[in-house]
Scaffold this active site. Structure first.
Site, PDB file in Angstrom:
ATOM      1  N   HIS A 184     -15.757 -15.386  28.234  1.00 42.18           N
ATOM      2  CA  HIS A 184     -16.947 -15.552  29.073  1.00 42.18           C
ATOM      3  C   HIS A 184     -18.190 -15.598  28.180  1.00 42.18           C
ATOM      4  O   HIS A 184     -18.657 -14.588  27.676  1.00 42.18           O
ATOM      5  CB  HIS A 184     -17.079 -14.419  30.090  1.00 42.18           C
ATOM      6  CG  HIS A 184     -18.266 -14.594  30.970  1.00 42.18           C
ATOM      7  ND1 HIS A 184     -18.257 -15.429  32.056  1.00 42.18           N
ATOM      8  CD2 HIS A 184     -19.516 -14.073  30.896  1.00 42.18           C
ATOM      9  CE1 HIS A 184     -19.447 -15.407  32.625  1.00 42.18           C
ATOM     10  NE2 HIS A 184     -20.229 -14.597  31.940  1.00 42.18           N
TER      11      HIS A 184
ATOM     12  N   ASN B  95     -25.011 -28.333  30.924  1.00 39.98           N
ATOM     13  CA  ASN B  95     -26.240 -27.836  31.528  1.00 39.98           C
ATOM     14  C   ASN B  95     -26.458 -26.401  31.056  1.00 39.98           C
ATOM     15  O   ASN B  95     -25.509 -25.616  30.996  1.00 39.98           O
ATOM     16  CB  ASN B  95     -26.142 -27.877  33.055  1.00 39.98           C
ATOM     17  CG  ASN B  95     -25.932 -29.277  33.571  1.00 39.98           C
ATOM     18  OD1 ASN B  95     -26.474 -30.234  33.027  1.00 39.98           O
ATOM     19  ND2 ASN B  95     -25.142 -29.418  34.615  1.00 39.98           N
TER      20      ASN B  95
ATOM     21  N   HIS C 155     -19.664 -24.352  29.991  1.00 39.25           N
ATOM     22  CA  HIS C 155     -18.693 -25.392  30.325  1.00 39.25           C
ATOM     23  C   HIS C 155     -19.291 -26.747  30.011  1.00 39.25           C
ATOM     24  O   HIS C 155     -20.496 -26.935  30.032  1.00 39.25           O
ATOM     25  CB  HIS C 155     -18.256 -25.319  31.794  1.00 39.25           C
ATOM     26  CG  HIS C 155     -19.362 -25.463  32.788  1.00 39.25           C
ATOM     27  ND1 HIS C 155     -20.275 -24.451  33.055  1.00 39.25           N
ATOM     28  CD2 HIS C 155     -19.701 -26.492  33.598  1.00 39.25           C
ATOM     29  CE1 HIS C 155     -21.127 -24.859  33.989  1.00 39.25           C
ATOM     30  NE2 HIS C 155     -20.809 -26.103  34.319  1.00 39.25           N
TER      31      HIS C 155
END
Length: 122
Positions: free
Chosen positions: A52, A96, A109
């Site tokens: 993460h 993004n 991602h």
């Protein structure tokens, strides 16, 4: 923001854990790649590290090898999923970052988007 191995409130961490189904394109010990549920184009998948990392803004030197692997894997998977070869074909790679960058899920991602046009988006 620190890097966690898993965030129990993160949508992508839940997909990685198998709590939410996805249509897998590729998986290994460090990465999960799956089709976008709202595709913009004939080919549209997401490349997600299993670690993460909230966004590009939190990348550290120790993530260089992981992100490098993602960049090398992107064109291979784009071709596998139906993108025509470069230079006539190709794909877009989008990451993004943050609210101003349009990031909706706070887990690093990359969108890989391609296939025959007309699917143009901004």
């Amino acid at each position: 923001m620190s890097t966690l191995s898993h965030d129990p409130n993160c949508l992508f961490c839940k997909i990685i854990a198998g709590q939410i189904p996805s249509k897998k394109v590729y998986e290994d010990a460090e990465l999960l790649v799956f089709n976008d549920i709202q595709p913009w184009a004939p080919v549209h998948f997401l490349m997600v590290p299993k670690l993460h990392i909230p966004s590009m803004a939190q990348l550290q030197p120790e993530h260089a090898e992981l992100v490098g692997r993602m960049m090398v894997l992107a064109p291979q998977l784009a071709a596998q999923e139906g993108c025509r070869p470069y230079p006539e074909g190709g794909f877009r790679l989008i990451a993004n970052t943050g609210d101003d960058g349009g990031q909706e899920v706070q887990h690093l991602h990359f969108h890989v988007i391609g296939g025959p046009r007309p699917w143009r988006k901004g």
